[in-house]
Design a protein around this motif. Structure first.
Motif, PDB file in Angstrom:
ATOM      1  N   SER A   1      43.426  22.240  21.070  1.00  0.00           N
ATOM      2  CA  SER A   1      42.749  21.238  20.242  1.00  0.00           C
ATOM      3  C   SER A   1      43.427  21.167  18.881  1.00  0.00           C
ATOM      4  O   SER A   1      43.846  22.188  18.336  1.00  0.00           O
ATOM      5  CB  SER A   1      41.289  21.626  20.010  1.00  0.00           C
ATOM      6  OG  SER A   1      40.567  21.627  21.198  1.00  0.00           O
ATOM      7  N   ILE A   2      43.489  19.969  18.334  1.00  0.00           N
ATOM      8  CA  ILE A   2      43.960  19.793  16.962  1.00  0.00           C
ATOM      9  C   ILE A   2      42.755  19.346  16.157  1.00  0.00           C
ATOM     10  O   ILE A   2      42.115  18.349  16.483  1.00  0.00           O
ATOM     11  CB  ILE A   2      45.095  18.754  16.903  1.00  0.00           C
ATOM     12  CG1 ILE A   2      46.319  19.346  17.611  1.00  0.00           C
ATOM     13  CG2 ILE A   2      45.423  18.373  15.467  1.00  0.00           C
ATOM     14  CD1 ILE A   2      47.429  18.368  17.837  1.00  0.00           C
ATOM     15  N   CYS A   3      42.388  20.147  15.140  1.00  0.00           N
ATOM     16  CA  CYS A   3      41.119  19.915  14.459  1.00  0.00           C
ATOM     17  C   CYS A   3      41.306  19.803  12.950  1.00  0.00           C
ATOM     18  O   CYS A   3      42.314  20.232  12.386  1.00  0.00           O
ATOM     19  CB  CYS A   3      40.167  21.084  14.694  1.00  0.00           C
ATOM     20  SG  CYS A   3      39.924  21.484  16.403  1.00  0.00           S
ATOM     21  N   ASP A   4      40.263  19.297  12.338  1.00  0.00           N
ATOM     22  CA  ASP A   4      40.172  19.274  10.887  1.00  0.00           C
ATOM     23  C   ASP A   4      40.292  20.708  10.372  1.00  0.00           C
ATOM     24  O   ASP A   4      39.676  21.611  10.920  1.00  0.00           O
ATOM     25  CB  ASP A   4      38.797  18.697  10.520  1.00  0.00           C
ATOM     26  CG  ASP A   4      38.656  18.549   9.041  1.00  0.00           C
ATOM     27  OD1 ASP A   4      39.088  17.518   8.520  1.00  0.00           O
ATOM     28  OD2 ASP A   4      38.135  19.497   8.407  1.00  0.00           O
ATOM     29  N   LYS A   5      41.075  20.914   9.283  1.00  0.00           N
ATOM     30  CA  LYS A   5      41.324  22.299   8.870  1.00  0.00           C
ATOM     31  C   LYS A   5      40.134  22.946   8.160  1.00  0.00           C
ATOM     32  O   LYS A   5      39.992  24.150   8.163  1.00  0.00           O
ATOM     33  CB  LYS A   5      42.584  22.394   8.014  1.00  0.00           C
ATOM     34  CG  LYS A   5      42.494  21.694   6.704  1.00  0.00           C
ATOM     35  CD  LYS A   5      43.773  21.882   5.898  1.00  0.00           C
ATOM     36  CE  LYS A   5      43.633  21.070   4.634  1.00  0.00           C
ATOM     37  NZ  LYS A   5      44.803  21.116   3.788  1.00  0.00           N
ATOM     38  N   THR A   6      39.278  22.141   7.564  1.00  0.00           N
ATOM     39  CA  THR A   6      38.136  22.765   6.892  1.00  0.00           C
ATOM     40  C   THR A   6      36.907  22.865   7.793  1.00  0.00           C
ATOM     41  O   THR A   6      36.097  23.756   7.641  1.00  0.00           O
ATOM     42  CB  THR A   6      37.741  21.992   5.621  1.00  0.00           C
ATOM     43  OG1 THR A   6      37.627  20.615   5.966  1.00  0.00           O
ATOM     44  CG2 THR A   6      38.777  22.172   4.536  1.00  0.00           C
ATOM     45  N   ASN A   7      36.796  21.938   8.741  1.00  0.00           N
ATOM     46  CA  ASN A   7      35.636  21.990   9.637  1.00  0.00           C
ATOM     47  C   ASN A   7      36.086  21.870  11.095  1.00  0.00           C
ATOM     48  O   ASN A   7      35.863  20.853  11.740  1.00  0.00           O
ATOM     49  CB  ASN A   7      34.658  20.860   9.276  1.00  0.00           C
ATOM     50  CG  ASN A   7      33.435  20.887  10.171  1.00  0.00           C
ATOM     51  OD1 ASN A   7      33.070  21.956  10.686  1.00  0.00           O
ATOM     52  ND2 ASN A   7      32.827  19.727  10.394  1.00  0.00           N
ATOM     53  N   PRO A   8      36.750  22.925  11.607  1.00  0.00           N
ATOM     54  CA  PRO A   8      37.309  22.805  12.963  1.00  0.00           C
ATOM     55  C   PRO A   8      36.248  22.930  14.046  1.00  0.00           C
ATOM     56  O   PRO A   8      35.504  23.906  14.069  1.00  0.00           O
ATOM     57  CB  PRO A   8      38.300  23.971  13.037  1.00  0.00           C
ATOM     58  CG  PRO A   8      37.807  24.965  12.038  1.00  0.00           C
ATOM     59  CD  PRO A   8      37.018  24.225  11.003  1.00  0.00           C
TER      60      PRO A   8
END
Ligand SMILES: Nc1nc2c(ncn2[C@@H]2O[C@H](COP(=O)(O)OP(=O)(O)OP(=O)(O)O)[C@@H](O)[C@H]2O)c(=O)[nH]1
Ligand SMILES: [Mg+2]
Length: 605
Positions: A286-293
């Protein structure tokens, strides 16, 4: 925000998926006016082109009106079922193609079952309606019955249906309609396939479903964006199935159009794009938001059902033809394969050997074929099914098998399959005069069956199978009856001795082929192995075969291919594979050791 539709094209093998995608690309005006495009353009790798089958799922994109349609073409052969499973999560709809004459086949069931499992509503395309013997009404009934059997919900049972001849470039809503173009199918995709859910304003969530590489930027993950946006230059968190996390910047973002790829700066929820910048990116990550993964569920595909031991070549001819021959090289290559091919497994077994598992002989065979083309040399043992233990009971994989035979071969097919522990579930006379027989059979029983079946039906039988489920182990099944003709000497085969051996069975070798003691050079006409000498008569020069002098006539040897060898060999045999040759050998090259083993086996019976 762009209007997007994401679809996968799924079907049994050869029902026309890649041809249909060709037409969608053509008729949407995706190609530039001067662009030269090959037939079945999505089958882009060498083996796909040579064999005319799709092996890997691949995506493309077209524009239709104000819509972008991302299309994933998938393989129909049962061995590549994992390729279908891994892309179904990435789409919001499927085109289910069914051949208007063949109807519902084993892999139609497999792929439709998976699509239903993801809650997708199929757009059913009854294809090849131009074919003689096509029977769209019957086929539509079969599809409906299958959906009922798969416990589809009401919405799914109200699937839209189109009639098509992909090769001729048309699809239509009713059989009576005029044959025009693909417009009805484009309309069906726009009207019947739901839009992606997910919001471009939410935190980023994307998942990788295919790996690719680029000489300049390294590994690339082809991803479906489920939420938020991805932007070139921004930092994201890569989350692996095991939970490991790495932060990295997107160095390159690539969009798709037809067969082209181009750089883009940004993409948002609903789209499919390729991302570079994460060195250890793998399928399923998964590629996720870095602050709210919030990582997405890892992918699940069916476990392998067949395994084969791959080992370093240790025969007398080892290392003469291959470039990569060591255990380290083989191990590295297999590990690389496992990163992209989520339906396969690899396990080191010690003594320079590895257990490679997959869905079937073809899947393992294609990996082996790719390796030999890359310069590898190695050996393969006889494929074995992967058994499991469930509540203390030994279980083995079963397959759903459909054979179509002319009536006169019905008896022999039923008899031979009975010996292989197949259980017949239906017998249907088909409109073209053939008989369709359906069976449930242990996968073990199918190993080596294809050759026998083709011989028994004089090449007129057609067989198709795909994975059903694990069931309790069903005891011994028959294996090959004829023995092997085994060379008892090292050297180059001589025409005169091959001529003399022809009466003993079917030869696998030609004059001047390199042979060695313990190498299998033919199939004996009788049960039990026979040690023979293909070098005898050296004094009679080989010249006699090639000249006008036809003193001796040689029968063309049976060609040994990687797959035919995998079907043919027994447990005490191995296949030696190099970039130039496929040879069969006895596991033990020493005739004394073999004799002792044969005697022990006989005594233990
Ligand atoms: N008669 C007829 N033949 C077709 C039609 N569409 C495709 N074919 C033929 O069917 C064969 C298989 O076509 P493909 O497009 O490779 O089938 P596929 O479903 O992609 O096959 P796999 O990817 O290997 O599962 C080819 O020989 C096509 O020319 C059609 O509408 N009518
Ligand atoms: Mg195809």
């Amino acid at each position: 925000m762009q209007k997007i539709k994401n679809i996968a094209v799924i079907a049994h093998v050869d029902h026309g998926k890649t041809t249909l995608v060709d037409e969608l690309l053509q008729q949407s005006g995706t190609y530039a006016a001067h662009q030269q495009v090959e037939e079945r353009a999505m089958d882009s790798n060498d083996i796909e082109k040579e064999r005319g089958i799709t092996i890997l799922s691949k995506n493309t994109a077209i524009t239709y009106g104000d819509h972008k349609i991302n299309i994933i073409d998938t393989p129909g052969h049962a061995d590549f079922g994992g390729e279908v499973e891994r892309v179904l999560k990435m789409v919001d709809g499927v085109l289910l193609l069914v051949d208007a004459q063949e109807g519902v086949m084993p892999q139609t069931k497999f792929v439709l079952k998976k699509a239903i499992g993801f809650g997708l509503i199929p757009v059913v395309v009854i294809n090849k309606i131009d074919k003689d013997g096509s029977d769209p009404d019957r086929v539509l009934d079969e599809v409906f019955d299958l959906l009922v059997a798969l416990e589809a919900n009401e919405e799914q049972l109200e699937f839209p249906v189109l009639y098509a001849a992909a090769r001729d470039g048309y699809a239509k809503w009713e059989m009576e309609d005029e044959n025009k173009d693909m417009t009805p199918l484009f309309e069906a995709i726009i009207d019947k396939v739901p839009y992606p859910v997910g919001s471009p304003d939410a935190d980023t969530q994307a998942q990788v479903f295919t790996l690719d590489s680029d000489n300049f930027v390294g590994r690339i993950g082809i991803t479906r964006i489920f939420n938020g946006k991805v932007k070139k230059g921004d930092e994201y968190l890569l989350v692996k199935a095991c939970g490991a996390k790495t932060k990295s910047r997107i160095s390159k973002l690539i969009g798709f159009k037809g067969l082209e790829r181009f750089d883009i700066d940004e993409a948002e929820a609903g789209d499919i794009v390729a991302i570079a910048g994460f060195n250890d990116i793998d399928v399923g990550d998964s590629i996720c938001d870095k602050t709210n993964p919030v990582p997405l569920d890892p992918m699940h595909v069916e476990e392998p059902t067949l395994s084969v031991i791959m080992s370093v070549n240790n025969g007398p001819l080892a290392g003469q033809e291959g470039k990569h021959v060591t255990s380290n090289k083989i191990s590295e290559r297999l590990e690389k394969e496992m990163e992209t091919n989520i339906a396969m497994r690899m396990e080191p077994m010690g003594d320079a050997s590895f257990k490679v598992s997959g869905r079937g002989e073809l899947q393992i065979g294609i990996l082996a074929e790719n390796m030999r083309r890359e310069g590898f040399e190695f050996m393969l043992a006889r494929p074995e099914v992967v058994t499991r233990e469930e509540n203390g009971v030994k279980m083995e994989p079963f397959e759903h098998l459909v054979v179509d035979v002319p009536e006169e071969f019905q008896g022999v097919a039923i008899e031979k399959l009975g010996k292989r522990k197949a259980n017949m579930t239906s017998l249907t006379p088909m409109p073209d005069g053939t008989i369709r027989l359906e069976f449930e059979i242990p996968a073990r029983g199918l190993i080596g069956f294809r050759n026998e079946f083709l011989t028994d039906t004089k090449g007129e039988g057609i067989m198709n199978h795909s994975y059903l489920e694990y069931r309790p182990y069903s005891g011994t099944v028959v294996s090959r009856t004829p023995g092997a003709l085994v060379s008892m000497d090292d050297g180059e085969a001589v025409a005169f001795s091959i001529f003399n051996l022809q009466s003993r069975g079917t030869m696998f070798i030609s004059p001047q082929d390199k042979v060695y003691s313990g190498m299998v050079i033919g199939e004996s006409a009788r049960p039990g192995d026979l040690d023979v000498n293909p070098l005898k008569g050296k004094q009679l020069t080989n010249m006699r075969t090639s000249g006008a002098d036809d003193a001796i006539k040689l029968v063309t040897p049976r060609a040994i291919t990687l797959e035919s060898a995998m079907e043919w060999i027994e447990d005490d045999e191995l296949i030696e594979i190099t970039p130039l040759s496929v040879r069969i050998r006895k596991r033990s090259l020493d005739p004394v050791v073999r004799k002792r083993a044969a005697r022990d086996k006989k005594n233990s019976k």
